[in-house]
Design a protein around this motif. Sequence first.
Motif, PDB file in Angstrom:
ATOM      1  N   ALA A 125      33.085  40.819  46.900  1.00  0.00           N
ATOM      2  CA  ALA A 125      34.314  40.115  46.549  1.00  0.00           C
ATOM      3  C   ALA A 125      35.542  40.873  47.030  1.00  0.00           C
ATOM      4  O   ALA A 125      36.528  40.277  47.475  1.00  0.00           O
ATOM      5  CB  ALA A 125      34.392  39.907  45.045  1.00  0.00           C
ATOM      6  N   GLU A 126      35.502  42.202  46.967  1.00  0.00           N
ATOM      7  CA  GLU A 126      36.649  43.007  47.343  1.00  0.00           C
ATOM      8  C   GLU A 126      36.806  43.131  48.856  1.00  0.00           C
ATOM      9  O   GLU A 126      37.844  43.566  49.336  1.00  0.00           O
ATOM     10  CB  GLU A 126      36.516  44.398  46.729  1.00  0.00           C
ATOM     11  N   THR A 180      35.420  42.297  38.054  1.00  0.00           N
ATOM     12  CA  THR A 180      35.934  43.174  39.109  1.00  0.00           C
ATOM     13  C   THR A 180      37.250  43.760  38.625  1.00  0.00           C
ATOM     14  O   THR A 180      37.876  43.250  37.689  1.00  0.00           O
ATOM     15  CB  THR A 180      36.142  42.420  40.432  1.00  0.00           C
ATOM     16  N   ARG A 181      37.667  44.836  39.279  1.00  0.00           N
ATOM     17  CA  ARG A 181      38.891  45.513  38.847  1.00  0.00           C
ATOM     18  C   ARG A 181      39.614  46.055  40.073  1.00  0.00           C
ATOM     19  O   ARG A 181      38.980  46.473  41.043  1.00  0.00           O
ATOM     20  CB  ARG A 181      38.508  46.651  37.900  1.00  0.00           C
ATOM     21  N   ASP A 182      40.953  46.039  40.037  1.00  0.00           N
ATOM     22  CA  ASP A 182      41.704  46.612  41.153  1.00  0.00           C
ATOM     23  C   ASP A 182      42.155  48.036  40.818  1.00  0.00           C
ATOM     24  O   ASP A 182      41.869  48.557  39.730  1.00  0.00           O
ATOM     25  CB  ASP A 182      42.888  45.717  41.544  1.00  0.00           C
ATOM     26  N   TRP A 187      41.879  43.628  35.489  1.00  0.00           N
ATOM     27  CA  TRP A 187      40.520  43.159  35.740  1.00  0.00           C
ATOM     28  C   TRP A 187      40.497  41.646  35.900  1.00  0.00           C
ATOM     29  O   TRP A 187      41.389  40.931  35.432  1.00  0.00           O
ATOM     30  CB  TRP A 187      39.553  43.633  34.663  1.00  0.00           C
ATOM     31  N   TYR A 188      39.449  41.208  36.597  1.00  0.00           N
ATOM     32  CA  TYR A 188      39.348  39.802  36.988  1.00  0.00           C
ATOM     33  C   TYR A 188      37.961  39.259  36.660  1.00  0.00           C
ATOM     34  O   TYR A 188      36.956  39.975  36.744  1.00  0.00           O
ATOM     35  CB  TYR A 188      39.588  39.644  38.494  1.00  0.00           C
ATOM     36  N   LEU A 189      37.959  37.999  36.283  1.00  0.00           N
ATOM     37  CA  LEU A 189      36.708  37.249  36.219  1.00  0.00           C
ATOM     38  C   LEU A 189      36.474  36.683  37.613  1.00  0.00           C
ATOM     39  O   LEU A 189      37.333  35.976  38.160  1.00  0.00           O
ATOM     40  CB  LEU A 189      36.810  36.124  35.186  1.00  0.00           C
ATOM     41  N   THR A 190      35.338  36.989  38.217  1.00  0.00           N
ATOM     42  CA  THR A 190      35.111  36.702  39.636  1.00  0.00           C
ATOM     43  C   THR A 190      33.813  35.937  39.822  1.00  0.00           C
ATOM     44  O   THR A 190      32.842  36.143  39.104  1.00  0.00           O
ATOM     45  CB  THR A 190      35.064  38.017  40.434  1.00  0.00           C
ATOM     46  N   ARG A 191      33.819  35.077  40.804  1.00  0.00           N
ATOM     47  CA  ARG A 191      32.611  34.340  41.188  1.00  0.00           C
ATOM     48  C   ARG A 191      32.646  34.149  42.692  1.00  0.00           C
ATOM     49  O   ARG A 191      33.711  33.914  43.267  1.00  0.00           O
ATOM     50  CB  ARG A 191      32.574  32.977  40.477  1.00  0.00           C
ATOM     51  N   LEU A 192      31.510  34.265  43.336  1.00  0.00           N
ATOM     52  CA  LEU A 192      31.421  34.047  44.771  1.00  0.00           C
ATOM     53  C   LEU A 192      31.016  32.605  45.047  1.00  0.00           C
ATOM     54  O   LEU A 192      30.098  32.080  44.418  1.00  0.00           O
ATOM     55  CB  LEU A 192      30.421  35.014  45.396  1.00  0.00           C
ATOM     56  N   ASP A 204      36.268  33.965  44.439  1.00  0.00           N
ATOM     57  CA  ASP A 204      37.287  33.270  43.675  1.00  0.00           C
ATOM     58  C   ASP A 204      37.455  34.077  42.405  1.00  0.00           C
ATOM     59  O   ASP A 204      36.456  34.471  41.780  1.00  0.00           O
ATOM     60  CB  ASP A 204      36.849  31.836  43.349  1.00  0.00           C
ATOM     61  N   LYS A 205      38.691  34.377  42.008  1.00  0.00           N
ATOM     62  CA  LYS A 205      38.875  35.227  40.838  1.00  0.00           C
ATOM     63  C   LYS A 205      40.061  34.775  40.000  1.00  0.00           C
ATOM     64  O   LYS A 205      40.990  34.133  40.493  1.00  0.00           O
ATOM     65  CB  LYS A 205      39.049  36.680  41.254  1.00  0.00           C
ATOM     66  N   VAL A 206      39.990  35.144  38.715  1.00  0.00           N
ATOM     67  CA  VAL A 206      41.029  34.819  37.744  1.00  0.00           C
ATOM     68  C   VAL A 206      41.408  36.106  37.018  1.00  0.00           C
ATOM     69  O   VAL A 206      40.526  36.817  36.510  1.00  0.00           O
ATOM     70  CB  VAL A 206      40.540  33.760  36.733  1.00  0.00           C
ATOM     71  N   GLU A 207      42.685  36.404  36.976  1.00  0.00           N
ATOM     72  CA  GLU A 207      43.146  37.589  36.250  1.00  0.00           C
ATOM     73  C   GLU A 207      43.015  37.354  34.752  1.00  0.00           C
ATOM     74  O   GLU A 207      43.425  36.312  34.233  1.00  0.00           O
ATOM     75  CB  GLU A 207      44.596  37.885  36.613  1.00  0.00           C
ATOM     76  N   ILE A 208      42.463  38.331  34.041  1.00  0.00           N
ATOM     77  CA  ILE A 208      42.272  38.221  32.595  1.00  0.00           C
ATOM     78  C   ILE A 208      43.243  39.162  31.895  1.00  0.00           C
ATOM     79  O   ILE A 208      43.304  40.360  32.203  1.00  0.00           O
ATOM     80  CB  ILE A 208      40.826  38.561  32.190  1.00  0.00           C
ATOM     81  N   ARG A 209      43.977  38.624  30.942  1.00  0.00           N
ATOM     82  CA  ARG A 209      44.914  39.419  30.156  1.00  0.00           C
ATOM     83  C   ARG A 209      44.551  39.340  28.675  1.00  0.00           C
ATOM     84  O   ARG A 209      43.941  38.379  28.228  1.00  0.00           O
ATOM     85  CB  ARG A 209      46.352  38.924  30.356  1.00  0.00           C
ATOM     86  N   GLY A 210      44.949  40.376  27.941  1.00  0.00           N
ATOM     87  CA  GLY A 210      44.777  40.361  26.492  1.00  0.00           C
ATOM     88  C   GLY A 210      43.424  40.809  26.004  1.00  0.00           C
ATOM     89  O   GLY A 210      43.105  40.637  24.824  1.00  0.00           O
TER      90      GLY A 210
END
Length: 260
Positions: A125-126, A180-182, A187-192, A204-210
């Motif tokens: 993904a990265e 995944t994490r930068d 951190w991100y919820l990721t799917r290929l 494809d990824k979504v940033e997760i907060r909180g």
Amino acid sequence: MRRYGPALVLVLCAAAVLRISLFSELYLRYVQQGLRPYLVASGALLLALGIARAVAAGRPAGREHRGEDEHPHDHGHGHGHDHDQDHGHEHGHSHSHSPRVAWLLVVPALALLLFPPPALGSYSAERESARQAAEGIGTFPALPAGEPVDLTLGEFSSRAMYDSGRTLKGRTIRMVGFVTRDDSGTWYLTRLQITCCAADARPDKVEIRGADAPPVDNWVSVTGTWVPKGRLGSDEAWPPVLAAIDVRNIEQPENPYEKR
């Protein structure tokens, strides 16, 4: 062993293909679900060819026997010369049909049989920069009733970035992916996503907060609400953001990829 070598290679390749496609769901790590029948057919064909090759290799050399019967009284130098010539010809013929390089096929076959490679993960993904969804800005169908709404990452990203109707607003969304994490710790919820096989995968990824980040590559189910970000269709809108309400560790799905 040299005689049955090609048959053994074919049978091992067949066993590897059938092991991941017919007797398990491992093929989903590498190709789309719709390609399973072709994999099974390929494995069956390789197995049939291997068996046929083994049977052919086990048959006696009829030409040599016929030669001895047809010329029982040949003696002397001429006979010896013919014998050496035939022997040399057969020796070379055997080598031409059993090249040693063919044994290299045993390595990937044994790898699939004994140690199937895992599905692509955070490293893959990265390796590819973020790509925006293909849809233009416009309206999307209303989300189904009930909370939470289960969406793929691709569906969520498309609505977050391009939906002028803001159908995500006020809804509770649940998605599944791996972590995944930068470098900054986000951190991100990721799917290929794949079109045909793992070779054309893109993330494809979504940033997760909180919520605290689980270990990288862990599969999780995240429930939360959409956080608007940037102007629709702009670079600032990528990646979309989800404010987490609940994060749960799960097992990797049988099919780890989303279809484009």
